[in-house]
Design a protein around this motif. Structure first.
Motif, PDB file in Angstrom:
ATOM      1  N   ASP A 192     -38.084 -59.324 -25.062  1.00 40.13           N
ATOM      2  CA  ASP A 192     -38.272 -57.961 -24.543  1.00 40.13           C
ATOM      3  C   ASP A 192     -37.375 -57.743 -23.335  1.00 40.13           C
ATOM      4  O   ASP A 192     -36.760 -56.681 -23.185  1.00 40.13           O
ATOM      5  CB  ASP A 192     -39.736 -57.743 -24.148  1.00 40.13           C
ATOM      6  CG  ASP A 192     -40.661 -57.703 -25.348  1.00 40.13           C
ATOM      7  OD1 ASP A 192     -40.537 -56.773 -26.154  1.00 40.13           O
ATOM      8  OD2 ASP A 192     -41.496 -58.606 -25.476  1.00 40.13           O
ATOM      9  N   ARG A 193     -37.314 -58.748 -22.473  1.00 39.52           N
ATOM     10  CA  ARG A 193     -36.460 -58.622 -21.280  1.00 39.52           C
ATOM     11  C   ARG A 193     -34.987 -58.540 -21.670  1.00 39.52           C
ATOM     12  O   ARG A 193     -34.216 -57.805 -21.063  1.00 39.52           O
ATOM     13  CB  ARG A 193     -36.702 -59.808 -20.343  1.00 39.52           C
ATOM     14  CG  ARG A 193     -38.096 -59.779 -19.726  1.00 39.52           C
ATOM     15  CD  ARG A 193     -38.212 -60.668 -18.510  1.00 39.52           C
ATOM     16  NE  ARG A 193     -39.495 -60.449 -17.842  1.00 39.52           N
ATOM     17  CZ  ARG A 193     -39.701 -60.588 -16.545  1.00 39.52           C
ATOM     18  NH1 ARG A 193     -38.706 -60.945 -15.761  1.00 39.52           N
ATOM     19  NH2 ARG A 193     -40.900 -60.375 -16.013  1.00 39.52           N
ATOM     20  N   MET A 194     -34.595 -59.322 -22.691  1.00 39.51           N
ATOM     21  CA  MET A 194     -33.210 -59.260 -23.154  1.00 39.51           C
ATOM     22  C   MET A 194     -32.877 -57.872 -23.698  1.00 39.51           C
ATOM     23  O   MET A 194     -31.721 -57.440 -23.683  1.00 39.51           O
ATOM     24  CB  MET A 194     -32.978 -60.335 -24.229  1.00 39.51           C
ATOM     25  CG  MET A 194     -32.948 -61.751 -23.665  1.00 39.51           C
ATOM     26  SD  MET A 194     -33.299 -63.053 -24.889  1.00 39.51           S
ATOM     27  CE  MET A 194     -32.046 -62.778 -26.111  1.00 39.51           C
ATOM     28  N   GLN A 195     -33.898 -57.174 -24.182  1.00 40.09           N
ATOM     29  CA  GLN A 195     -33.686 -55.826 -24.740  1.00 40.09           C
ATOM     30  C   GLN A 195     -33.922 -54.735 -23.701  1.00 40.09           C
ATOM     31  O   GLN A 195     -33.945 -53.556 -24.054  1.00 40.09           O
ATOM     32  CB  GLN A 195     -34.619 -55.625 -25.941  1.00 40.09           C
ATOM     33  CG  GLN A 195     -34.286 -56.539 -27.119  1.00 40.09           C
ATOM     34  CD  GLN A 195     -35.415 -56.642 -28.124  1.00 40.09           C
ATOM     35  OE1 GLN A 195     -36.590 -56.523 -27.780  1.00 40.09           O
ATOM     36  NE2 GLN A 195     -35.079 -56.868 -29.372  1.00 40.09           N
ATOM     37  N   GLY A 196     -34.139 -55.119 -22.443  1.00 40.30           N
ATOM     38  CA  GLY A 196     -34.199 -54.128 -21.372  1.00 40.30           C
ATOM     39  C   GLY A 196     -35.578 -53.645 -20.989  1.00 40.30           C
ATOM     40  O   GLY A 196     -35.721 -52.553 -20.418  1.00 40.30           O
ATOM     41  N   SER A 197     -36.627 -54.424 -21.255  1.00 36.73           N
ATOM     42  CA  SER A 197     -37.990 -53.948 -20.992  1.00 36.73           C
ATOM     43  C   SER A 197     -38.245 -53.697 -19.510  1.00 36.73           C
ATOM     44  O   SER A 197     -38.972 -52.756 -19.157  1.00 36.73           O
ATOM     45  CB  SER A 197     -39.009 -54.960 -21.522  1.00 36.73           C
ATOM     46  OG  SER A 197     -38.873 -56.202 -20.854  1.00 36.73           O
ATOM     47  N   GLU A 198     -37.667 -54.512 -18.625  1.00 37.34           N
ATOM     48  CA  GLU A 198     -37.939 -54.336 -17.197  1.00 37.34           C
ATOM     49  C   GLU A 198     -37.393 -52.999 -16.688  1.00 37.34           C
ATOM     50  O   GLU A 198     -38.050 -52.305 -15.909  1.00 37.34           O
ATOM     51  CB  GLU A 198     -37.331 -55.496 -16.413  1.00 37.34           C
ATOM     52  CG  GLU A 198     -38.132 -56.781 -16.507  1.00 37.34           C
ATOM     53  CD  GLU A 198     -39.526 -56.653 -15.907  1.00 37.34           C
ATOM     54  OE1 GLU A 198     -39.632 -56.533 -14.679  1.00 37.34           O
ATOM     55  OE2 GLU A 198     -40.496 -56.659 -16.675  1.00 37.34           O
TER      56      GLU A 198
END
Length: 627
Positions: free
Chosen positions: A85-91
């Motif tokens: 998710d973080r790799m896909q920009g969740s933050e």
């Protein structure tokens, strides 16, 4: 909501669960769904009706991250916080939503309208970033979709009026083999199993009755067990124990007066990066329930549970509908398919956000309405499981394979895969690849083959079986998936060379620290110390001393922890140190130990606010004295 209304809700829920305190987790969950949280008045009422101590009720409620003893927003938004998710920009999307709605992460808005926070992997790694809104999964988040969600929340639109495409969950089956490509109608496997045995061997009941009733000693239940043994089926949860041996031990376990044997399907798919059970339960539920029924027939069980993880709450209604259809078709209930004594039914238990409940004894504790704390073993569940009764716990994929074996036979199934790893394995492929999704391969497939099929390029690492598994570098991509080489529960996460493997390991360490149940000191304290050490390196205070401390902590966690969570918590760090050491060495900016807390930096904001910056008020952290 006033006290009388709350008492009415509690009474209805408790009556539905037959005033059974072992259903405490389900009672609390349903009360919360009606009240938005678990108010003190509800606990008072549960205490009075069930006679359970208030401290015990609050202890259970406080254990599960999806149960709330304090009011949350009417819109409870939880961003999935897996590394993919973080790799896909969740933050960045989380920050965007917080800015748009004027709320801080982890807090409730002043008007009580919403709360925004993070939660562990929601099992949507192939279509992330994902989130849960009031327990409903939303996939494929983008900046545009975040703005739409903000507008819907501002206008207080009910979830059933939100665009239906927000809640679409795709299967993404990229490669199907004997399990996913097998047309099977409800009851086909059970009928095939019935036809495979002599007519005088059909009577199914407990161990004593069928043995005593059959002169040959080879009846229907025994024949079913024999097929599982010939198939060489091993559990698909990762440990790979022989399924036939487990079932036989349970069937042979003595029963005390009033006891029965229990079947449990472990659908608490909490390992980050795994989502195959989601697909099986969404599109192959009949096959899974058929496998559970075949298992019950083999060991003489009459009661079964599907333990469904809370993140898959959206599947609950469809699964209950499938169970009802099977009851109407005489595939559950009494005398299944007309076989005298073949009585079996299944209840669904919904989890409430606790990764540790994927461990079978913790899962059983949760089924009994308690905190999900792993038990000491022995005794093992096959003799002393749910409510001290003989219990088998198997994975969703295992039961789906059982149905296939019942349909085709053990010898047919054993012809696929390798000598020690029969059949096929479902892989949940995600990360840096063009075609994330579910891939089914016969055991023995190489990591390199999977990477080619999923469209991965410039790959530097693959994390197999989630953070508790193993991290492989490019030199190991010719290794094979199977119990002889790389056993796996199914997660297959790809990282290309743009990824910082130190940050990948740090994310996994944060996950373990968050999910530690806190029961044993080595895990509770060890995972926190490991997290602090990784954060220290991240913040630029690292030295070779810290690497030594990490290795000491890993040994302590492995040798002293109570359960597998603690045993494997250091794996991501140790693996990445061994294979990607430069990612750590560039963070060794000090030759000698320095403290993690930088007092001088912490005071910098205060200096700016007061306008004072005395030269003698700085601390030289390298020398440990005033500058």
């Amino acid at each position: 909501m006033h006290g009388e209304a709350i008492a009415g809700i509690v009474d209805r829920v408790i009556a539905r669960y037959r005033r059974d305190s072992t259903c405490m987790v389900q009672i609390l969950r349903e009360v919360q769904e009606a009240c938005d949280w678990i108010p003190p008045e509800a606990i008072d009422r549960i205490q009075a009706v069930l006679g359970v101590a208030r401290a015990e009720i609050e202890s259970v409620a406080g254990f599960y991250s999806f149960l709330y003893l304090q009011p949350r927003g009417r819109y409870r938004i939880l961003f999935s916080d897996n590394i993919t998710d973080r790799m896909q920009g969740s933050e960045a999307l989380l920050e965007q939503l917080c800015r748009s709605l004027w709320v801080e992460p982890g807090k409730v808005s002043e008007d009580g309208l919403l709360s925004i926070d993070r939660t562990s992997c929601t099992g949507m790694c192939d279509q992330g970033p994902g989130m849960l809104v009031n327990n409903r999964a939303i996939t494929r988040l983008t900046a545009v979709r975040i703005e739409q969600i903000a507008e819907l929340v501002r206008n207080q639109r009910p979830l059933n009026e939100w665009p239906a495409e927000f809640f679409d969950v795709a299967d993404h089956i990229r490669r199907a083999d004997i399990l996913l490509d097998q047309p099977m109608q409800p009851g086909d496997a059970l009928r095939a199993a019935r036809e495979r045995v002599p007519s005088d061997g059909l009577i199914a009941s407990n161990m004593r009755s069928w043995r005593e009733g059959l002169p040959s000693g080879i009846g229907g239940p025994a024949a079913m067990l024999d097929e599982i043994k010939r198939a060489n089926l091993r559990g698909r949860g990762g440990a790979g124990f022989m399924t036939g041996l487990k079932w036989e031990a349970c069937r042979n376990a003595p029963l005390k007066a009033g006891q029965q044997r229990i079947i449990v399907c472990n659908a608490d798919e909490g390992e980050p990066g795994t989502f195959k059970d989601r697909v099986l339960l969404g599109s192959y539920a009949d096959q899974v329930f058929e496998g559970m029924t075949a298992a019950a027939y083999a060991i003489g069980a009459q009661r079964g549970f599907l333990y469904l993880r809370g993140e898959y709450r959206y599947l609950l209604d469809a699964l209950n509908a499938t169970l009802n259809a099977r009851r109407k078709a005489n595939l559950l209930g009494r005398d299944i398919l007309g076989i005298p004594g073949a009585d079996f039914d299944i209840d669904i238990h919904l989890g409430a956000g606790a990764y540790v409940c994927g461990e079978e004894s913790a899962l059983i504790e949760s089924l009994e309405g308690k905190r999900g704390t792993p038990r000491n073993r022995p005794p093992f569940p096959v003799t002393n499981g749910y409510l001290d009764q003989p219990t088998i716990v198997n994975n969703v994929e295992t039961f789906a394979a059982v149905a296939l074996i019942a349909l085709k036979g053990g010898d047919w199934y054993a012809a696929f895969g390798t000598r020690h790893s029969a059949g096929t394995k479902l892989l949940s492929v995600s990360g840096d690849c063009a075609r994330p999704g579910i891939y089914e391969y016969p055991y023995g497939v190489t990591v390199r083959q999977v990477l080619e099929d999923c469209g991965a390029s410039d790959t530097q690492a693959v994390q197999i079986s989630g953070p508790s598994g193993i991290c492989l570098s490019e030199a190991e991509f010719d290794r094979a998936i199977g119990f002889e080489d790389i056993p796996t529960a199914g997660a297959f996460t790809v990282f290309d060379r743009s990824r910082d493997m130190f940050e990948v390991a740090r994310a996994y360490v944060h996950f373990f620290q968050h999910e530690s149940c806190g029961f044993c000191t080595p895990c509770r304290v060890g995972t926190s110390l490991l997290k602090k050490l990784m954060d220290k390196l991240h913040d630029g205070h690292g030295s070779p001393y810290d690497l030594g401390e990490i290795e000491k902590l890993d040994k302590l966690l492995q040798s002293m922890s109570h359960c597998g969570l603690g045993h494997t918590a250091g794996n991501p760090v140790i693996d990445t140190i061994a294979r990607f050491r430069p990612a750590y060495e560039k963070r060794m900016v000090h030759d000698q130990f320095v403290p993690a807390f930088d007092l001088d930096r912490a005071l910098s904001t205060a200096r700016q606010m007061t306008g004072r910056d005395d030269s003698q008020a700085h601390l030289d952290v390298e020398q440990g004295r005033s500058a």
